[in-house]
Design a protein around this motif. Structure first.
Motif, PDB file in Angstrom:
ATOM      1  N   GLU A  41       0.750  -1.304  -0.259  1.00 31.38           N
ATOM      2  CA  GLU A  41       0.025   0.054  -0.131  1.00 31.38           C
ATOM      3  C   GLU A  41       0.731   1.257   0.051  1.00 31.38           C
ATOM      4  O   GLU A  41       0.656   2.269  -0.778  1.00 31.38           O
ATOM      5  CB  GLU A  41      -1.018  -0.132   1.050  1.00 31.38           C
ATOM      6  CG  GLU A  41      -2.115  -1.153   1.060  1.00 31.38           C
ATOM      7  CD  GLU A  41      -2.900  -1.337   2.172  1.00 31.38           C
ATOM      8  OE1 GLU A  41      -3.993  -1.644   2.372  1.00 31.38           O
ATOM      9  OE2 GLU A  41      -2.382  -0.739   3.457  1.00 31.38           O
ATOM     10  N   LYS A  42       2.007   1.132   0.673  1.00 36.31           N
ATOM     11  CA  LYS A  42       2.824   2.491   0.877  1.00 36.31           C
ATOM     12  C   LYS A  42       3.494   2.547  -0.535  1.00 36.31           C
ATOM     13  O   LYS A  42       3.743   3.655  -1.134  1.00 36.31           O
ATOM     14  CB  LYS A  42       3.899   2.160   2.009  1.00 36.31           C
ATOM     15  CG  LYS A  42       3.312   2.630   3.210  1.00 36.31           C
ATOM     16  CD  LYS A  42       4.828   2.405   4.197  1.00 36.31           C
ATOM     17  CE  LYS A  42       4.159   3.012   5.742  1.00 36.31           C
ATOM     18  NZ  LYS A  42       5.235   2.945   6.739  1.00 36.31           N
ATOM     19  N   GLY A  45       1.222   4.151  -2.982  1.00 27.41           N
ATOM     20  CA  GLY A  45       0.830   5.485  -2.563  1.00 27.41           C
ATOM     21  C   GLY A  45       1.929   6.333  -3.187  1.00 27.41           C
ATOM     22  O   GLY A  45       1.815   7.315  -3.551  1.00 27.41           O
ATOM     23  N   CYS A  46       3.125   5.756  -2.731  1.00 22.73           N
ATOM     24  CA  CYS A  46       4.413   6.619  -3.079  1.00 22.73           C
ATOM     25  C   CYS A  46       4.560   6.949  -4.478  1.00 22.73           C
ATOM     26  O   CYS A  46       4.991   8.186  -4.708  1.00 22.73           O
ATOM     27  CB  CYS A  46       5.786   5.836  -2.386  1.00 22.73           C
ATOM     28  SG  CYS A  46       7.359   6.491  -2.663  1.00 22.73           S
ATOM     29  N   ASP A  48       2.131   6.697  -6.781  1.00 21.90           N
ATOM     30  CA  ASP A  48       0.657   7.098  -7.325  1.00 21.90           C
ATOM     31  C   ASP A  48       0.228   6.162  -8.288  1.00 21.90           C
ATOM     32  O   ASP A  48      -0.138   6.581  -9.449  1.00 21.90           O
ATOM     33  CB  ASP A  48       0.679   8.530  -7.862  1.00 21.90           C
ATOM     34  CG  ASP A  48      -0.812   9.143  -8.109  1.00 21.90           C
ATOM     35  OD1 ASP A  48      -1.038   9.947  -8.945  1.00 21.90           O
ATOM     36  OD2 ASP A  48      -1.635   8.347  -7.546  1.00 21.90           O
TER      37      ASP A  48
END
Length: 275
Positions: A41-42, A45-46, A48
């Motif tokens: 998930e990180k 998100g990092c 996009d």
């Protein structure tokens, strides 16, 4: 995306393949590891990213299950590159490969190898050795009978340096297929002796030789070899500079009588292999 420590960035810089990556995500910098849901998930998100538009490749099935839990596509890599290409193709991703190391297996392969060797040696050594010495050395070390003997009796392995999907071969090289050069080596206890690494003149400057060296380093690591060593003519300035650029150092000088009034006046160069 790697489970790795903070010093891993510097280690990665030594691998040519890492130059193909735009970004890296190192677990130690984000305080979570694969296969936890959090790291994927990180990661998404990092950068996009949409999970359904991602393909994650890993050699551990648990890590693939972790990526799939957040909606990413995943492929377990089992060491078979052709299988990986097939799996990517199923996902709609066509991979054009431009480099392979193809093992010399049959007597017919050795015949092609000897033809390439004859051409390469007359190109490579023309400014250093006399035509008579080149002819003598090819016959003694790189002719069809010589390489058959080396493979059968002396523990040598040969691989073609091959381009698949690269620029078209010149007409005079169509008989070679995609073979652009070759390597020859022998594993001796804790060292790998690199006997030959040559490219045909028209196909130099494409980083094929450095990729071949990466392959040889991987072989050395698999065999538990702590160094790769070779001999190079001490007047072959360009090749010496290339080996120094790759991290080889001169260990000693040697002058060997090879018969017929000829000698090989060489440097012995070594590269430390990290296991």
């Amino acid at each position: 995306l790697s489970n790795a420590g903070l010093r891993y960035h510097k280690r990665l810089e030594k691998h040519a393949a890492m130059q193909l990556l735009d970004e890296r995500f190192i677990s130690a910098e984000h305080l979570c590891v694969k296969p936890s849901r959090e790291i994927y998930e990180k990661f998404l998100g990092c950068f996009d990213l949409r999970p359904e538009e991602c393909v994650f490749i890993d050699d551990m099935p648990a890590n693939i299950e972790g990526c799939k839990a957040v909606g990413m596509n995943g492929i377990v890599f089992d060491g078979d590159a052709s299988h990986l290409r097939m799996e990517l193709s199923r996902l709609g991703i066509d991979v054009e490969t431009a480099f392979q190391m193809v093992p010399v297996k049959t007597d017919e392969d050795v015949k092609v190898l000897s033809q390439i060797a004859n051409e390469v040696w007359h190109q490579h050594f023309a400014s250093i050795l006399s035509p008579e010495q080149i002819d003598y050395m090819v016959d003694k070390f790189q002719s069809y009978p010589a390489m058959l003997r080396q493979r059968a009796e002396e523990g040598y392995q040969y691989y073609f340096i091959h381009e698949e999907g690269g620029e078209a071969a010149l007409p005079e090289h169509e008989a070679y297929g995609g073979h652009r050069g070759y390597v020859g080596f022998r594993v001796d206890e804790d060292a790998l002796f690199l006997s030959k690494l040559y490219l045909l003149q028209p196909y130099r400057g494409r980083a094929l030789s450095s990729r071949a060296l990466d392959f040889l380093i991987s072989i050395a690591q698999q065999e538990g070899c702590r160094k790769i060593w070779l001999t190079v003519n001490r007047y072959n300035d360009h090749t010496i500079d290339v080996y120094k650029h790759w991290g080889f150092t001169v260990a000693q000088e040697q002058c060997a009588d090879i018969g017929n009034g000829f000698v090989m006046d060489d440097y012995v160069m070594e590269l430390e292999v990290k296991l």
